[in-house]
Write an enzyme that holds these catalytic residues in place. Structure first.
Site, PDB file in Angstrom:
ATOM      1  N   GLY A  14       6.233 -19.747  -0.356  1.00 23.38           N
ATOM      2  CA  GLY A  14       5.774 -20.329   0.888  1.00 23.38           C
ATOM      3  C   GLY A  14       6.197 -21.650   1.152  1.00 23.38           C
ATOM      4  O   GLY A  14       5.809 -22.545   1.955  1.00 23.38           O
ATOM      5  N   SER A  15       7.442 -21.995   0.471  1.00 21.87           N
ATOM      6  CA  SER A  15       7.929 -23.409   0.624  1.00 21.87           C
ATOM      7  C   SER A  15       8.526 -23.684   2.025  1.00 21.87           C
ATOM      8  O   SER A  15       8.724 -24.731   2.780  1.00 21.87           O
ATOM      9  CB  SER A  15       9.089 -23.730  -0.410  1.00 21.87           C
ATOM     10  OG  SER A  15      10.422 -22.921  -0.235  1.00 21.87           O
ATOM     11  N   ASN A  16       9.253 -22.713   2.770  1.00 24.81           N
ATOM     12  CA  ASN A  16       9.506 -22.883   3.863  1.00 24.81           C
ATOM     13  C   ASN A  16       8.346 -22.872   4.891  1.00 24.81           C
ATOM     14  O   ASN A  16       8.317 -23.522   5.902  1.00 24.81           O
ATOM     15  CB  ASN A  16      10.629 -21.460   4.457  1.00 24.81           C
ATOM     16  CG  ASN A  16      11.933 -21.696   4.017  1.00 24.81           C
ATOM     17  OD1 ASN A  16      12.565 -22.628   4.345  1.00 24.81           O
ATOM     18  ND2 ASN A  16      12.322 -20.849   2.854  1.00 24.81           N
ATOM     19  N   ARG A  64       3.289   0.878   5.473  1.00 26.71           N
ATOM     20  CA  ARG A  64       4.097  -0.098   6.492  1.00 26.71           C
ATOM     21  C   ARG A  64       3.644   0.049   7.918  1.00 26.71           C
ATOM     22  O   ARG A  64       3.365  -0.941   8.496  1.00 26.71           O
ATOM     23  CB  ARG A  64       5.530   0.500   6.731  1.00 26.71           C
ATOM     24  CG  ARG A  64       6.432  -0.474   7.065  1.00 26.71           C
ATOM     25  CD  ARG A  64       7.887   0.025   7.255  1.00 26.71           C
ATOM     26  NE  ARG A  64       8.323   0.003   5.616  1.00 26.71           N
ATOM     27  CZ  ARG A  64       9.546   0.762   5.397  1.00 26.71           C
ATOM     28  NH1 ARG A  64      10.587   1.232   6.403  1.00 26.71           N
ATOM     29  NH2 ARG A  64       9.943   0.764   4.280  1.00 26.71           N
ATOM     30  N   ARG A  90       9.043  -7.827   2.532  1.00 23.34           N
ATOM     31  CA  ARG A  90       8.818  -6.219   2.999  1.00 23.34           C
ATOM     32  C   ARG A  90       9.730  -5.938   4.453  1.00 23.34           C
ATOM     33  O   ARG A  90       9.552  -6.721   5.274  1.00 23.34           O
ATOM     34  CB  ARG A  90       7.195  -6.225   3.003  1.00 23.34           C
ATOM     35  CG  ARG A  90       6.926  -4.920   3.211  1.00 23.34           C
ATOM     36  CD  ARG A  90       5.506  -4.755   2.976  1.00 23.34           C
ATOM     37  NE  ARG A  90       4.976  -3.263   2.928  1.00 23.34           N
ATOM     38  CZ  ARG A  90       3.695  -2.775   3.112  1.00 23.34           C
ATOM     39  NH1 ARG A  90       2.937  -3.771   3.231  1.00 23.34           N
ATOM     40  NH2 ARG A  90       3.416  -1.656   3.231  1.00 23.34           N
ATOM     41  N   ASN A 106      14.052 -15.061  11.345  1.00 20.40           N
ATOM     42  CA  ASN A 106      14.027 -14.859   9.802  1.00 20.40           C
ATOM     43  C   ASN A 106      14.835 -15.689   9.388  1.00 20.40           C
ATOM     44  O   ASN A 106      15.829 -16.077  10.035  1.00 20.40           O
ATOM     45  CB  ASN A 106      14.338 -13.287   9.390  1.00 20.40           C
ATOM     46  CG  ASN A 106      14.371 -13.266   8.096  1.00 20.40           C
ATOM     47  OD1 ASN A 106      13.484 -13.641   7.272  1.00 20.40           O
ATOM     48  ND2 ASN A 106      15.517 -12.607   7.711  1.00 20.40           N
ATOM     49  N   HIS A 108      17.190 -16.476   5.806  1.00 15.63           N
ATOM     50  CA  HIS A 108      18.003 -15.631   4.857  1.00 15.63           C
ATOM     51  C   HIS A 108      18.930 -16.592   4.092  1.00 15.63           C
ATOM     52  O   HIS A 108      19.689 -17.433   4.783  1.00 15.63           O
ATOM     53  CB  HIS A 108      18.673 -14.675   5.367  1.00 15.63           C
ATOM     54  CG  HIS A 108      19.271 -14.015   4.107  1.00 15.63           C
ATOM     55  ND1 HIS A 108      18.295 -12.959   3.395  1.00 15.63           N
ATOM     56  CD2 HIS A 108      20.414 -13.613   3.757  1.00 15.63           C
ATOM     57  CE1 HIS A 108      19.186 -12.256   2.517  1.00 15.63           C
ATOM     58  NE2 HIS A 108      20.319 -12.670   2.667  1.00 15.63           N
ATOM     59  N   ASP A 144      18.032  -7.931   7.608  1.00 12.23           N
ATOM     60  CA  ASP A 144      19.049  -9.321   7.742  1.00 12.23           C
ATOM     61  C   ASP A 144      20.396  -9.224   8.751  1.00 12.23           C
ATOM     62  O   ASP A 144      21.289  -9.612   8.323  1.00 12.23           O
ATOM     63  CB  ASP A 144      19.651  -9.456   6.373  1.00 12.23           C
ATOM     64  CG  ASP A 144      18.286  -9.691   5.219  1.00 12.23           C
ATOM     65  OD1 ASP A 144      17.273 -10.350   5.681  1.00 12.23           O
ATOM     66  OD2 ASP A 144      18.555  -9.390   4.102  1.00 12.23           O
TER      67      ASP A 144
HETATM   68  C1  GAR Z   1      13.438 -18.040   0.497  1.00 16.11           C
HETATM   69  O1  GAR Z   1      14.951 -18.463  -0.062  1.00 16.11           O
HETATM   70  C2  GAR Z   1      14.019 -17.215   1.898  1.00 16.11           C
HETATM   71  O2  GAR Z   1      15.255 -17.655   2.575  1.00 16.11           O
HETATM   72  C3  GAR Z   1      14.123 -16.044   1.187  1.00 16.11           C
HETATM   73  O3  GAR Z   1      13.216 -15.846   0.156  1.00 16.11           O
HETATM   74  C4  GAR Z   1      12.827 -17.149  -0.301  1.00 16.11           C
HETATM   75  C5  GAR Z   1      11.395 -17.649   0.115  1.00 16.11           C
HETATM   76  O4  GAR Z   1      11.022 -18.758  -0.391  1.00 16.11           O
HETATM   77  N1  GAR Z   1      14.188 -14.897   2.122  1.00 16.11           N
HETATM   78  C6  GAR Z   1      14.766 -13.761   1.996  1.00 16.11           C
HETATM   79  O5  GAR Z   1      15.381 -13.750   0.905  1.00 16.11           O
HETATM   80  C7  GAR Z   1      14.581 -12.805   3.218  1.00 16.11           C
HETATM   81  N2  GAR Z   1      15.723 -11.864   3.031  1.00 16.11           N
HETATM   82  P1  GAR Z   1       9.674 -19.653  -0.095  1.00 16.11           P
HETATM   83  O6  GAR Z   1       8.582 -18.518  -0.044  1.00 16.11           O
HETATM   84  O7  GAR Z   1       9.509 -20.727  -0.949  1.00 16.11           O
HETATM   85  O8  GAR Z   1       9.716 -20.016   1.426  1.00 16.11           O
END
Ligand code: GAR
Length: 213
Positions: A14-16, A64, A90, A106, A108, A144
């Protein structure tokens, strides 16, 4: 003015999500985090939401369609207007994706359409790419894919391993995601086919992310 109500879907760290929470802490930011949903009970992001006083729910449904139904109900209950997937690992039910078409984005960690799917940083290293980065895009049923809102470019260094490259990209993600949500909240995004145009342009913002450009 009312702020855009954003629902964030997570699976882990969850850093984003934290970057979005931090951005929304500024009163001038045009969006607020109205709800956080995790498909995993133990996701660290749920604690971040709790600490920030943001409503949060775990929906650990194995099926799902069951996840989609429960998530959809919770999002509507919290009057969410935009869904931001932030490390949500997921595949989503197609009906759910269609119901939220053009209202779900999203992030990526690659320059899509290069390196979709799992381990995009490893894919970039294996391909010998000199640059990678991150992409925020509208979500379409195929993983994606979807109209690209914004990208940030990150160099790949000779001595990079997956972890170092991922950390450099993640730092860019934390700038790019709040920027993309802001552009959406300001009503500046227009989708035409697979292309997104930004009303008023975004040269200054992108230059800040890609100073060498
Ligand atoms: C992030 O790097 C995000 O871009 C990636 O997972 C990580 C989650 O980090 N997402 C994907 O790869 C989606 N296809 P976070 O939980 O610290 O935000």
């Amino acid at each position: 003015m009312a702020r855009l109500r954003v629902g964030v879907l997570i699976s882990g760290r969850g850093s984003n999500l934290q970057a979005l929470i931090d951005a929304a802490a500024t009163p001038a930011y045009p969006a607020e985090i109205a709800l956080v949903i995790s498909n995993r009970l133990e996701a660290q992001g749920l604690q971040r939401a709790a600490q920030a006083g943001v409503p949060h729910e775990a929906i650990p449904a194995r099926d799902r369609a069951a996840f989609a139904a429960a998530a959809d109900a919770a999002l509507r209950r919290h009057r969410v207007e935009l869904i931001a997937l932030a490390g949500f690992m997921r595949l989503l039910d197609t009906g759910f994706v269609e119901a939220w078409q053009d209202r779900m984005i999203n992030i990526h960690p690659s320059l899509l359409p290069a390196f979709p799917g799992l381990h995009p940083q490893r894919q970039a290293l294996l391909a010998g790419a000199r640059f990678s980065g991150c992409t925020v895009h509208f979500v379409r049923p195929e993983m994606d894919t979807g109209p690209i809102i914004a990208q940030a470019v990150v160099p790949v260094r000779d001595d990079d391993d997956e972890e170092r490259l991922a950390a450099r990209i993640l730092a860019a993600e934390h700038q790019l995601y709040p920027l993309a949500v802001r552009l959406y909240a300001e009503g500046r995004l227009r989708i035409g086919g697979n292309r997104v145009t930004v009303a008023g342009g975004m040269t200054a913002d992108i230059a800040a992310l890609n100073p060498a450009a």
